[in-house]
Motif scaffolding. Structure first.
Motif, PDB file in Angstrom:
ATOM      1  N   GLY A  17      -1.973  13.783  -8.460  1.00  0.00           N
ATOM      2  CA  GLY A  17      -1.937  13.933  -7.017  1.00  0.00           C
ATOM      3  C   GLY A  17      -0.963  15.166  -6.782  1.00  0.00           C
ATOM      4  N   GLN A  18      -0.902  15.410  -5.248  1.00  0.00           N
ATOM      5  CA  GLN A  18      -0.272  16.785  -4.655  1.00  0.00           C
ATOM      6  C   GLN A  18       0.600  16.150  -3.852  1.00  0.00           C
ATOM      7  N   GLY A  19       1.797  16.732  -3.631  1.00  0.00           N
ATOM      8  CA  GLY A  19       2.631  16.836  -2.123  1.00  0.00           C
ATOM      9  C   GLY A  19       4.032  16.280  -2.759  1.00  0.00           C
ATOM     10  N   PRO A  20       4.743  15.828  -1.858  1.00  0.00           N
ATOM     11  CA  PRO A  20       6.314  15.394  -2.397  1.00  0.00           C
ATOM     12  C   PRO A  20       6.204  14.677  -3.618  1.00  0.00           C
ATOM     13  N   ALA A  21       7.248  14.908  -4.647  1.00  0.00           N
ATOM     14  CA  ALA A  21       7.068  14.040  -5.779  1.00  0.00           C
ATOM     15  C   ALA A  21       7.680  12.372  -5.563  1.00  0.00           C
ATOM     16  N   ALA A  22       6.954  11.650  -6.217  1.00  0.00           N
ATOM     17  CA  ALA A  22       7.194  10.140  -6.139  1.00  0.00           C
ATOM     18  C   ALA A  22       7.239   9.494  -7.406  1.00  0.00           C
ATOM     19  N   LEU A  23       8.428   9.171  -7.847  1.00  0.00           N
ATOM     20  CA  LEU A  23       8.792   8.722  -9.060  1.00  0.00           C
ATOM     21  C   LEU A  23       8.439   7.182  -9.407  1.00  0.00           C
ATOM     22  N   VAL A  24       7.428   6.423  -9.978  1.00  0.00           N
ATOM     23  CA  VAL A  24       6.964   5.204  -9.795  1.00  0.00           C
ATOM     24  C   VAL A  24       7.855   4.413 -11.053  1.00  0.00           C
ATOM     25  N   HIS A  33       3.265   1.487 -17.470  1.00  0.00           N
ATOM     26  CA  HIS A  33       2.957   1.800 -16.108  1.00  0.00           C
ATOM     27  C   HIS A  33       1.704   1.772 -15.736  1.00  0.00           C
ATOM     28  N   THR A  34       0.807   1.465 -16.902  1.00  0.00           N
ATOM     29  CA  THR A  34      -0.591   1.416 -16.439  1.00  0.00           C
ATOM     30  C   THR A  34      -1.118   0.550 -15.278  1.00  0.00           C
ATOM     31  N   PHE A  35      -0.481  -0.793 -15.160  1.00  0.00           N
ATOM     32  CA  PHE A  35      -0.896  -1.494 -14.179  1.00  0.00           C
ATOM     33  C   PHE A  35      -0.607  -0.866 -12.707  1.00  0.00           C
ATOM     34  N   TYR A  36       0.162  -0.079 -12.581  1.00  0.00           N
ATOM     35  CA  TYR A  36       0.477   0.562 -11.321  1.00  0.00           C
ATOM     36  C   TYR A  36      -0.554   1.577 -10.817  1.00  0.00           C
ATOM     37  N   ARG A  37      -1.482   1.869 -11.603  1.00  0.00           N
ATOM     38  CA  ARG A  37      -2.289   3.209 -11.352  1.00  0.00           C
ATOM     39  C   ARG A  37      -3.167   2.924 -10.007  1.00  0.00           C
ATOM     40  N   GLY A  38      -3.015   1.576  -9.530  1.00  0.00           N
ATOM     41  CA  GLY A  38      -3.689   1.375  -8.129  1.00  0.00           C
ATOM     42  C   GLY A  38      -2.900   2.083  -7.177  1.00  0.00           C
ATOM     43  N   LEU A  39      -1.667   2.610  -7.458  1.00  0.00           N
ATOM     44  CA  LEU A  39      -1.109   3.506  -6.381  1.00  0.00           C
ATOM     45  C   LEU A  39      -1.776   4.870  -6.147  1.00  0.00           C
ATOM     46  N   ASP A  40      -2.403   5.081  -7.040  1.00  0.00           N
ATOM     47  CA  ASP A  40      -3.301   6.371  -7.051  1.00  0.00           C
ATOM     48  C   ASP A  40      -3.846   6.728  -5.570  1.00  0.00           C
ATOM     49  N   ALA A  41      -4.065   5.685  -4.911  1.00  0.00           N
ATOM     50  CA  ALA A  41      -4.659   5.759  -3.698  1.00  0.00           C
ATOM     51  C   ALA A  41      -3.760   6.587  -2.786  1.00  0.00           C
ATOM     52  N   LEU A  42      -2.384   6.704  -3.033  1.00  0.00           N
ATOM     53  CA  LEU A  42      -1.389   7.600  -2.383  1.00  0.00           C
ATOM     54  C   LEU A  42      -1.528   9.008  -2.990  1.00  0.00           C
ATOM     55  N   SER A  43      -2.397   9.418  -3.859  1.00  0.00           N
ATOM     56  CA  SER A  43      -2.243  10.692  -4.582  1.00  0.00           C
ATOM     57  C   SER A  43      -2.663  11.825  -3.611  1.00  0.00           C
ATOM     58  N   ASP A  44      -3.565  11.619  -2.534  1.00  0.00           N
ATOM     59  CA  ASP A  44      -3.578  12.715  -1.585  1.00  0.00           C
ATOM     60  C   ASP A  44      -2.336  13.242  -0.868  1.00  0.00           C
TER      61      ASP A  44
END
Length: 268
Positions: A17-24, A33-44
């Motif tokens: 994604g793009q935008g402000p950096a977010a460390l997961v 970390h693979t279980f958390y890829r559902g957070l990709d919905a925030l990647s826009d």
């Protein structure tokens, strides 16, 4: 997928994604970390930086005695600097929420904001009263399974699989959670060590020092880190916002993905 070396160990990370950096910061520990890829919905809206914490997942299996809450926080800060992602919004779930709190306390200059999901401030502090609502304990069936130490990584994976129903509000979501965990690499040693570390850790008496915007999200049906624990955090961090998700357990971004994304977007 990439790797980089910080603080004497090699960490595996991915950026989306793009935008402000977010460390997961993933939970577990002993997972990745693979279980958390559902957070990709925030990647826009966010440049999501996923990584496997020290001794976890695909990262180097560093000596377990180097796995401390302080070292995990130092690693996250060093990774943010290395990837030009500082100051970052820090998203921490469960054990990752412990690390996120420690990171904000040890390295406030590298944290732009906190999103703490289904976590706690650790052990009781001097500011806690034994009479305060700490929430109910986990179900006895969960305790019975979780109290035995798995012999190896395969047994750890099987044990977690047996525990998963207790993490959910709706068992109809079990298949989605199992699928999301399908690529997880397990490390029972990291899990055991992380529980030893947690037994002596608390942020409760220090949370008032955190001055960054903080969003606390918890599933109403979380029986592992109950809503009362999220309220403990929100009472102590100035101006923290707490949101309960009525149809979720311990994994709200899986059980209510659209609402979870909406809550984070509005906070952003």
């Amino acid at each position: 997928m990439s790797t980089t070396t910080v603080n004497g160990t090699t960490l595996h990370y991915e950026e989306v994604g793009q935008g402000p950096a977010a460390l997961v910061l993933h939970g577990g520990l002993g997972l990745d970390h693979t279980f958390y890829r559902g957070l990709d919905a925030l990647s826009d809206r966010l440049r999501l930086v996923y990584f496997d914490q020290r001794a976890n997942g695909r990262s180097e299996r560093a000596p377990l005695d180097t796995l401390t809450m302080e070292q995990l926080a130092d690693d996250a800060a060093a990774l943010a600097v290395r990837l030009d992602a500082s100051p970052a919004i820090v998203i921490g779930h469960s054990y990752g929420g412990f690390v996120a709190q420690e990171l904000a306390l040890r390295h406030p200059e590298h944290v732009a904001g906190l999103v703490l999901v289904d976590t706690t401030p650790g052990q009781l502090g001097a500011s806690d009263s034994p009479d305060d609502d700490q929430g109910p304990p986990p179900p006895p069936e969960w305790i019975a399974v979780a109290s035995s130490v798995p012999a190896d990584d395969a047994e750890f994976a099987a044990t977690l699989g047996a525990l998963l129903p207790h993490y959910l509000a709706d068992q109809a979501n079990l298949a989605a959670v199992q699928e999301a965990m399908g690529q997880t690499i397990f490390n029972v040693g990291a899990m055991v060590r992380s529980m030893e570390v947690l037994a002596g850790w608390s942020a409760a008496d220090r949370l008032a020092e955190i001055q960054v915007p903080t969003l606390v999200i918890v599933g109403s049906h979380d029986r592992i880190t109950s809503p009362a624990q999220s309220r403990r955090i929100a009472r102590r961090i100035p101006h923290a916002q707490v949101v309960e998700m009525e149809h979720s357990g311990h994994f709200p971004w899986v059980e209510e993905p659209d609402r979870f994304t909406k809550i984070v977007r509005e906070w952003l």
